[in-house]
Design an enzyme around this catalytic site. Structure first.
Site, PDB file in Angstrom:
ATOM      1  CG  LEU A 511      -1.964  -1.074   1.333  1.00 55.94           C
ATOM      2  CD1 LEU A 511      -2.629  -1.032   2.696  1.00 55.94           C
ATOM      3  CD2 LEU A 511      -3.014  -0.907   0.245  1.00 55.94           C
ATOM      4  N   GLY A 512       2.044   1.115   0.540  1.00 54.07           N
ATOM      5  CA  GLY A 512       2.914   2.289   0.602  1.00 54.07           C
ATOM      6  C   GLY A 512       4.198   1.955   1.309  1.00 54.07           C
ATOM      7  N   GLY A 514       7.263   3.813   3.847  1.00 56.87           N
ATOM      8  CA  GLY A 514       7.685   5.001   4.588  1.00 56.87           C
ATOM      9  C   GLY A 514       9.033   4.778   5.218  1.00 56.87           C
ATOM     10  N   GLY A 517       9.129   1.600   7.289  1.00 56.76           N
ATOM     11  CA  GLY A 517       8.898   0.309   6.653  1.00 56.76           C
ATOM     12  C   GLY A 517       7.741   0.335   5.665  1.00 56.76           C
ATOM     13  CB  VAL A 519       1.909  -0.067   4.762  1.00 55.65           C
ATOM     14  CG1 VAL A 519       0.571  -0.432   5.375  1.00 55.65           C
ATOM     15  CG2 VAL A 519       2.663   0.875   5.666  1.00 55.65           C
ATOM     16  CG  ASP A 630       7.787  11.428   9.087  1.00 62.49           C
ATOM     17  OD1 ASP A 630       7.903  12.512   8.471  1.00 62.49           O
ATOM     18  OD2 ASP A 630       7.988  10.326   8.554  1.00 62.49           O
TER      19      ASP A 630
END
Ligand SMILES: *[C@@H]1O[C@H](CO)[C@@H](O)[C@H](O)[C@H]1NC(C)=O
Ligand SMILES: *[C@@H]1O[C@H](CO)[C@@H](O)[C@H](O)[C@H]1NC(C)=O
Ligand SMILES: *[C@@H]1O[C@H](CO)[C@@H](O)[C@H](O)[C@H]1NC(C)=O
Ligand SMILES: *[C@@H]1O[C@H](CO)[C@@H](O)[C@H](O)[C@H]1NC(C)=O
Length: 793
Positions: A511-512, A514, A517, A519, A630
């Site tokens: 899903l993404g 960052g 880590g 996702v 963040d």
């Protein structure tokens, strides 16, 4: 008796001003000076008056005084040191004096020496209390020959070192913070009956606990910025980290050590750090046979068939209500399950890879066995003779079974409180003693965050009853009850790695990605859709990881992405989150391809307010003061109703402990959203989130990445600064707000936009001028009139 007094402006040695009856304390004294106690006099003060030293009443017994050093300006005159004799002196006529030999002597009223510094440097010896709170004795050549910093009691002050031969001891004398033979800083319970180490977790080795055994310097100290750093790699950072705050580290009554910061306006202390994260890990808290649990606050209970030894005092623990005798037949005994319960240590025997039945049999066969803990994963069986350090911890991967005569067991199960028969006043007793631990109301608040634990606790009571079912009806649990248990417990739980591999189809759908880590989308057994985050670079000890994650799991707010659970197996560290339908804010704000719906003005305002509320909750309401570190549009997710949900909070803590080995500054935060203090290596506090929020706010209004696009840091800084100047001029001149996203074609609420720009700009000020998130929420709510401007929707 002539008292010798050095006035502040003439603190030159050998210039004496004779004063016969001055009540004001000294700063430095020379030999043949003494002070007689008459209800707590001050003997010396530090030049800046922060510390005083003299006779301090022990409180309980009004005529018992100790020669002590305390914080002058703390409301409760917190004692940081006392002459370690263990014996108080009489409130009338006792005396402290620097003898003509240069020995500092505490004498009781009858003249007997209670304590002495054992120094003897002759006539020109002096004693003084320094600004650091250190009481020093100086030889005639000005060398320090004795100092109170070398003899700590329960408190460590900044610049005072804890070293190999020093230890902090709790006022009860039972809990000790010290360096062990293997160079690791530990907490030891040294009680009347038993001795055991409880921190860092004895279940793991030094490395797994994030410590090293290989630095033999054995030094721990608290610096002026609020970092408590130990040579074995342990680090505690004050929540209010930074200069100019008075702090102390104290080994408290309850067996935990905490960092405290003084609020100069009220004179009260605030806890800004604590050693043991889960209080139930502290040994000796609930006494022999007692069990520690959270429900909702910390409390002690007795196991089934046991009752409190002394209804007034939990440290005396529980005693069996039946007579323990070896003449009874095996058939006379049965077991009651305490789910997720364990009594740490004192095993009679331990066996691996055996069945539950075999384990039970071993305990039945042994007369000395009073309970056993069984972990079905691995078939681990531990039989217990003595029951110490009992705790119920929702994620403990095993259960304890208490051995009881059958009649006691059935009586216990039949009574109104099945299973954990506890003192009806249990909570009160515990809360009263928490008071005694010098906890202020601020700290009591954390109790409420165990509400989640209550839910589990309640289920567990049900389960204790079903434990009986287990044993007598043999695995005949009604299906409905099983499902109910699963449902409630699944609010937050531990997952196996296998489960998450299956749920995500071997991490198929990313899903993404960052800083912490990647996702993945996953579907759990109960069809619930989740987002699974694979953490990288978590080099934290197992126990601390569990504890931190459990704390994050308790954080629950509509504008924060809910954590459903975690997985910690081998080197795998994963977090399981609620799945949020729509994507992150950046996709909507900065996507020009036209594939996504443009965010309307009212949606933007709602997102801005929701994000502020989520951050305010983290900063001001949370159990621990959580700084996100963040904040950026990528971490603001939108649900089906375009309500903002902040992702990734709490993760900065997971990597913080390790900051000695890698640079924390560059681990967290994203260029463009990071406050300047990151680059300057200043201590980070909640104001970094306020800064980042300000950038996001400007982006929501303008629909532009004001934070980025430019490659070098310097240019970026200039760019944002210039932009801020433009906004400021625009606001001051009262001109049209033509920086509002032009894709809205003028459909926006002027007052709201103006307020948002104003707040956004104020967030980018230098740190002390930035508002707090609480203030921002208040300022935005004023403009929250969702229904009154339908034309903007
Ligand atoms: C002085 O009094 C203390 C108790 O207050 C006692 O323990 C000690 O023995 C007495 N010493 C002498 C010399 O009488
Ligand atoms: C050991 O710890 C001390 C104190 O924290 C530190 O100054 C020193 O660099 C450490 N030594 C090694 C080899 O890491
Ligand atoms: C409770 O019991 C412990 C040990 O038995 C004792 O040291 C302590 O003073 C008692 N506390 C109270 C409040 O009675
Ligand atoms: C458990 O371990 C002990 C040794 O510690 C051994 O003597 C005993 O046979 C084992 N019991 C079972 C059932 O394996």
């Amino acid at each position: 008796m002539a008292k010798l007094l050095y006035p502040v402006f003439l603190s030159v040695l050998f210039v004496h001003v004779l004063s016969c009856c001055s009540a004001s304390p000294w700063q430095t004294i020379s030999t043949s000076t003494s002070l007689q106690v008459d209800h707590g006099e001050t003997f010396l003060v530090s030049p800046d008056t922060a510390f005083s030293c003299g006779f301090y009443s022990s409180g309980k017994d009004t005529n018992a005084y100790y020669f002590s050093i305390w914080f002058t300006h703390a409301t409760d005159r917190t004692v940081v040191w006392r002459a370690d004799s263990g014996i108080p002196v009489n409130g009338h006529g006792s005396k402290i004096s620097l003898s003509h030999e240069g020995n500092l002597v505490l004498a009781d009223v009858n003249g007997s020496t209670v304590w002495e510094s054992k120094t003897g440097w002759g006539k020109h010896t002096t004693a003084a209390l320094l600004n650091s709170g250190n009481l020093v004795i100086r030889a005639p050549d000005n060398r320090i020959v004795w100092q109170s910093f070398d003899w700590p009691t329960d408190t460590l002050l900044p610049s005072q070192r804890l070293t190999r031969e020093k230890r902090l001891v709790s006022p009860s004398g039972y809990h000790v913070l010290y360096f062990d033979n293997d160079n690791v800083l530990r907490l030891l319970y040294n009680g009347p009956d038993i001795t055991s180490i409880y921190w860092p977790s004895p279940d793991y080795n030094a490395l797994q606990n994030g410590r090293t055994r290989f630095n033999s310097s054995k030094i721990a100290d608290l610096d002026d910025e609020g970092n408590f750093i130990s040579s074995d790699g342990f680090k505690m950072v004050a929540l209010d980290s930074g200069f100019g705050i008075r702090r102390r580290i104290t080994m408290d009554y309850d067996g935990n050590f905490r960092m405290y910061s003084l609020d100069p306006s009220t004179g009260n202390w605030k806890v800004t750090g604590q050693g043991v994260i889960e209080m139930c890990y502290v040994h000796g808290l609930c006494g022999k046979n007692g069990i520690c649990e959270y429900s909702p606050g910390l409390r002690c209970t007795c196991p089934p068939g046991y009752e409190m030894t002394d209804p007034e005092n939990w440290s005396k623990g529980c005693k069996p209500t039946f007579s323990v005798s070896c003449s009874k037949q095996r058939e006379d005994f049965t077991f009651i399950q305490i789910p997720h319960g364990d009594f740490y240590g004192f095993d009679l025997s331990s066996n691996k890879s055996i069945s539950f039945q075999q384990c039970m049999q071993i305990c039945l066969d042994s007369c000395a066995c009073s309970s056993f803990t069984y972990k079905s994963g691995g078939g681990l069986c531990y039989t217990k003779e003595q029951l110490y350090n009992g705790q119920v911890y929702p994620y403990f991967p095993g259960d304890n079974y208490i051995k009881l005569p059958k009649n006691v067991a059935s009586a216990s199960l039949a009574s109104k409180q099945p299973g954990l028969t506890c003192n009806p006043n249990g909570d009160k007793v515990m809360l009263a003693s928490i008071d005694a631990y010098r906890m202020n109301p601020d700290n009591i608040r954390w109790v409420y965050f165990y509400i989640f634990a209550t839910i589990v606790g309640a289920v567990e009571l049900v389960f204790i009853m079903t434990g009986w079912y287990f044993l007598f009806k043999m695995h005949n649990i009604p299906k409905s009850m099983e499902a109910g248990y699963k449902m409630i417990i699944s609010q937050f739980r531990r997952f196996t790695y296998r489960e998450l591999v299956d749920a995500t189809g071997k991490f198929k759908e990313e899903l993404g990605k960052g800083g912490s880590g990647a996702v993945y989308r996953g579907i759990l057994g109960d069809k619930k859709v989740v987002a699974v985050k694979k953490l990288k670079d978590v080099r934290q000890g197992e126990e601390e990881f569990w504890a931190e994650v459990t704390l994050i799991g308790r954080i629950n707010h509509i504008n924060l992405v809910r954590m459903w659970g975690f997985c910690s197996e081998g080197h795998h560290r994963l977090l399981v989150y609620e799945y949020v339908e729509n994507e992150s804010l950046d996709k909507y704000l900065f996507d020009d391809s036209g594939t996504r719906r443009l965010l309307s003005w009212s949606q933007r305002f709602k997102i801005a307010l929701g994000t502020a509320r989520g951050l305010a909750y983290l900063h001001h309401e949370c159990l621990e003061w959580v700084v996100h570190c963040d904040v950026k549009p990528e971490n603001i997710l939108l649900n089906r109703d375009f309500e903002a949900k902040i992702a990734d909070f709490g993760l900065s803590k997971l990597s913080k402990r390790d900051s000695t080995t890698f640079n924390f500054t560059h681990m967290r935060g994203t260029m463009g959203y990071m406050a300047p203090e990151w680059a300057l290596n200043l201590p980070v506090n909640a104001k970094v989130d306020v800064y980042s929020y300000g950038v996001v706010l400007l982006e929501i209004v303008t629909g532009n990445r004001v934070s980025g696009g430019i490659t070098t840091d310097e240019e970026e800084d200039i760019d944002l600064t210039q932009f801020v100047q433009v906004v400021k001029q625009m606001l001051a001149s009262g001109a049209d707000l033509d920086i509002v996203d032009n894709r809205l074609k003028g459909h926006f609420n002027f007052d709201q936009a103006k307020a948002m720009l104003k707040i956004g700009v104020s967030c980018l000020e230098e740190r002390s001028k930035r508002p707090t998130m609480d203030q921002i929420v208040k300022d935005l709510v004023v403009y929250d009139d969702e229904d009154s401007h339908p034309e903007y929707i």
